[in-house]
Design a protein around this motif. Sequence first.
Motif, PDB file in Angstrom:
ATOM      1  N   UNK A   1      17.156  -8.291 -10.355  1.00  0.00           N
ATOM      2  CA  UNK A   1      16.649  -6.983 -11.599  1.00  0.00           C
ATOM      3  C   UNK A   1      15.000  -6.691 -11.443  1.00  0.00           C
ATOM      4  N   UNK A   2      14.359  -7.665 -10.997  1.00  0.00           N
ATOM      5  CA  UNK A   2      12.691  -7.689 -11.064  1.00  0.00           C
ATOM      6  C   UNK A   2      12.129  -7.397  -9.732  1.00  0.00           C
ATOM      7  N   UNK A   3      13.233  -7.210  -8.669  1.00  0.00           N
ATOM      8  CA  UNK A   3      12.539  -7.019  -7.577  1.00  0.00           C
ATOM      9  C   UNK A   3      11.695  -5.788  -7.097  1.00  0.00           C
ATOM     10  N   UNK A   4      12.210  -4.629  -7.972  1.00  0.00           N
ATOM     11  CA  UNK A   4      11.208  -3.435  -7.653  1.00  0.00           C
ATOM     12  C   UNK A   4       9.883  -3.837  -8.294  1.00  0.00           C
ATOM     13  N   UNK A   5       9.702  -4.602  -9.233  1.00  0.00           N
ATOM     14  CA  UNK A   5       8.509  -4.793 -10.026  1.00  0.00           C
ATOM     15  C   UNK A   5       7.622  -6.134  -9.531  1.00  0.00           C
ATOM     16  N   UNK A   6       8.220  -6.921  -8.723  1.00  0.00           N
ATOM     17  CA  UNK A   6       7.685  -8.219  -8.727  1.00  0.00           C
ATOM     18  C   UNK A   6       6.475  -8.065  -8.076  1.00  0.00           C
ATOM     19  N   UNK A   7       6.008  -7.264  -7.051  1.00  0.00           N
ATOM     20  CA  UNK A   7       4.749  -7.255  -6.168  1.00  0.00           C
ATOM     21  C   UNK A   7       3.803  -6.241  -6.929  1.00  0.00           C
TER      22      UNK A   7
ATOM     23  N   UNK B   1       0.843  -1.361  -0.158  1.00  0.00           N
ATOM     24  CA  UNK B   1      -0.025  -0.024   0.032  1.00  0.00           C
ATOM     25  C   UNK B   1       0.861   1.288   0.151  1.00  0.00           C
ATOM     26  N   UNK B   2       2.159   1.471   0.453  1.00  0.00           N
ATOM     27  CA  UNK B   2       2.955   2.301   0.419  1.00  0.00           C
ATOM     28  C   UNK B   2       3.756   2.439  -0.722  1.00  0.00           C
ATOM     29  N   UNK B   3       3.614   1.598  -1.468  1.00  0.00           N
ATOM     30  CA  UNK B   3       4.631   1.569  -2.481  1.00  0.00           C
ATOM     31  C   UNK B   3       6.057   1.209  -2.616  1.00  0.00           C
ATOM     32  N   UNK B   4       6.410   0.590  -1.369  1.00  0.00           N
ATOM     33  CA  UNK B   4       7.538   0.153  -1.230  1.00  0.00           C
ATOM     34  C   UNK B   4       7.976  -1.054  -1.840  1.00  0.00           C
ATOM     35  N   UNK B   5       8.189  -1.287  -3.196  1.00  0.00           N
ATOM     36  CA  UNK B   5       8.187  -2.573  -3.623  1.00  0.00           C
ATOM     37  C   UNK B   5       9.159  -3.547  -3.435  1.00  0.00           C
ATOM     38  N   UNK B   6      10.391  -2.976  -3.411  1.00  0.00           N
ATOM     39  CA  UNK B   6      11.531  -3.891  -3.148  1.00  0.00           C
ATOM     40  C   UNK B   6      11.310  -4.611  -1.559  1.00  0.00           C
ATOM     41  N   UNK B   7      10.844  -3.839  -0.708  1.00  0.00           N
ATOM     42  CA  UNK B   7      10.690  -4.304   0.561  1.00  0.00           C
ATOM     43  C   UNK B   7       9.557  -5.165   0.669  1.00  0.00           C
ATOM     44  N   UNK B   8       8.656  -4.900  -0.182  1.00  0.00           N
ATOM     45  CA  UNK B   8       7.313  -5.844  -0.308  1.00  0.00           C
ATOM     46  C   UNK B   8       7.695  -7.176  -1.021  1.00  0.00           C
ATOM     47  N   UNK B   9       8.487  -7.217  -1.705  1.00  0.00           N
ATOM     48  CA  UNK B   9       9.082  -8.348  -2.314  1.00  0.00           C
ATOM     49  C   UNK B   9       9.788  -9.376  -1.382  1.00  0.00           C
ATOM     50  N   UNK B  10      10.613  -8.793  -0.581  1.00  0.00           N
ATOM     51  CA  UNK B  10      11.103  -9.413   0.784  1.00  0.00           C
ATOM     52  C   UNK B  10      10.307 -10.063   1.664  1.00  0.00           C
TER      53      UNK B  10
END
Length: 237
Positions: free
Chosen positions: A95-101, A21-30
């Motif tokens: 390299x997909x970490x920021x897009x994965x979620x 919801x916060x758009x923190x995509x790399x953290x969201x992937x982890x």
Amino acid sequence: IDTLQEEKIVKLWKIFNELCEEGKWEDATDAGNDVENAVLACGGMPDMYDIRQWTDNTGENMNAYMNLNAVKDKLNIPDDYEWITADDSGPVTDNLKADNMKDVTPLFLPLLDEMNGENPAYKLLFYTGNFDMSACGYTGTEKVLQNLRGKDDEKWKYQKNWNELKRKVWVNPPSATNGFVKSYANLTQVTVPGAGHLVPLNKPVISREMLYAWLLNNGEFPAYDPLKYFKPLYKGE
């Protein structure tokens, strides 16, 4: 998982959901991987692509096949190159970490609405095996298709029709059950029991029949409404 494990995993999921919801995509992937890994750990580390088994034979078979000299020769690959299957690890995953979620649901609507003259330009088929625990499980697919939205939050023009559609039992005449199907306009959803993530690997014949029905029979599957024949035993007061 038991009750206490569920409580722990739900807490992990809430963290994951907040990051999305916060758009923190790399953290969201982890955080999303934390949820998945906790479930797998509690289950004794089954294969996330097929929760009935504890070994991923698919990757091993793919490695062996891609490293055959005959295959390398056809693909013009040097003999000293080795094929390595890397899932959730390695440079591609990094390299997909920021897009994965990120939510890609808005990308479906233009495909469904695109016209080629009077006919839809594209037909979409979503199929899942019921033993798939990964991101393509039946429940997730069902929720996505029940809530299709465009980039400006517009609805699919047939969303109400789809949501009121009865799921049918897809049969191989006269009586063998192949799976379950919903189809309306240019959208089709199929669930195949007895299959994991890689449906064609687990159910090759049924997969072929699914493609034939979808491609050659305009999405019309031999199927019936199970509740049409349901007769309740309780007659009421």
